[in-house]
Design an enzyme around this catalytic site. Structure first.
Site, PDB file in Angstrom:
ATOM      1  N   GLU A  58      43.439  36.714  41.920  1.00 17.75           N
ATOM      2  CA  GLU A  58      42.070  36.719  42.436  1.00 17.75           C
ATOM      3  C   GLU A  58      41.606  35.326  42.858  1.00 17.75           C
ATOM      4  OE1 GLU A  58      39.413  39.427  40.128  1.00 17.75           O
ATOM      5  OE2 GLU A  58      41.144  39.537  38.812  1.00 17.75           O
ATOM      6  N   TYR A  73      34.710  42.831  48.494  1.00 20.19           N
ATOM      7  CA  TYR A  73      34.539  41.445  48.897  1.00 20.19           C
ATOM      8  C   TYR A  73      34.348  41.206  50.392  1.00 20.19           C
ATOM      9  CZ  TYR A  73      35.794  40.619  44.110  1.00 20.19           C
ATOM     10  OH  TYR A  73      35.809  40.625  42.739  1.00 20.19           O
TER      11      TYR A  73
END
Length: 306
Positions: free
Chosen positions: A21, A210
């Site tokens: 991530e 995102y």
């Protein structure tokens, strides 16, 4: 810590790092750095690499703002380093971080606290590729990563088992698929903020989380008061059951057809994203807490021995 604007300390924002991530963490770190500087703090951005202990020792910040996501930054590892160096830091401590990033241990804590979860098993990736380890539909995910990295949804009409990619870990969680709406609640200190209903065209995956336009957030969620109140209560109980500090965000599934019985907890995130499309800052804004005020509160809440 109760700091005033006249004594605002030097803050290191830890970001990036080696986890799956990394890109989300860099985005979180940049946004938090900008907000903290606007709040009057002196901020140093630090991409967490193998030289992290030496760089922290050289900087000697008054506070570390932990903007890392995923393994090493969210699982208790960096928290242990900061405890060792006696540098106050934001978000959850060693034990809560380790518990929350391990999905099975999170579930164990939820069950012990009387919170509802769905059936799951821990299995080797090889066994999952070889045959169905539970009747479809089910979800396969890494046991210790977040942000929907490496998630496989196996439909009830699936003929064969999922062919997991080679970069999946050797041990994975296989979880009964929970149908219904995806919802989430942020806890800030000892307060649940509100409930968001997350609407997507399909699976709430990495891109939906995102990328702008990837999902639509209804906040506060337009749901029955009983379900709304249960989300708020369950999120606060989950935060306490895991021993979280600072902010956390608990994700739910709600099967409307089953009423309250259809509400289950998926997981708790101890390092919620702080990007322009992130859920926790959006919830804070809805209850009157600006992004800058949220970042300042996290700095003022920082401590060791968390």
């Amino acid at each position: 810590m109760g700091m005033s604007s006249r004594t605002d300390p030097k803050v290191v924002v830890l970001m990036g790092g080696p986890s799956a991530e990394r890109e989300v963490s860099l985005s979180t770190g940049r946004e938090c750095t900008r907000a903290l500087r606007d709040e009057g703090f002196t901020v140093v951005e630090l991409d967490a690499g193998a030289d992290l202990p030496a760089r922290l020792a050289a900087e000697m910040p008054a506070v570390v703002f932990n903007a890392l996501h995923g393994r090493w930054g969210e699982d208790g590892c960096v928290q242990g380093l900061l405890e060792w160096l006696r540098i106050p830091y934001t978000h959850s401590g060693v034990l809560a971080s380790a518990l929350a990033l391990d999905k099975q241990r999170t579930k164990d804590a939820f069950v012990a606290a009387g919170l509802p979860v769905v059936k799951s098993v821990i299995a080797s990736a090889a066994d999952v590729r070889a045959g169905h380890v539970m009747p479809p539909p089910y979800v396969v995910k890494p046991n210790n990563e977040g942000s929907s990295v490496g998630i496989y949804l196996v439909h009830d009409v699936a003929n064969g088992p999922p062919q997991l990619s080679d970069d999946m870990p050797e041990t994975v969680m296989v979880e009964a698929f929970a149908p219904g709406r995806e919802m989430t609640t942020t806890v800030m200190g000892d307060r649940a903020l509100t409930v968001t209903d997350i609407l997507t065209d399909g699976w709430y995956d990495y891109d939906a989380k995102y990328k702008p336009g990837g999902s639509r957030h209804v906040v506060p969620a337009d749901i029955p008061a009983e379900i709304f109140d249960a989300c708020m209560d369950y999120a606060l109980r989950a935060h306490r059951a895991l021993g979280c500090r600072g902010i956390s965000r608990t994700d739910f599934r709600w099967d409307e057809a089953r009423g309250l019985d259809g509400l289950i907890l998926l997981e708790t995130n101890t390092q919620p994203g702080m990007t322009p499309t992130s859920l926790s800052p959006e919830q804070a804004e809805k209850v009157g807490i600006s992004f800058g005020a949220l970042c300042r509160w996290l700095i003022e809440d920082a401590s060791c021995a968390r």
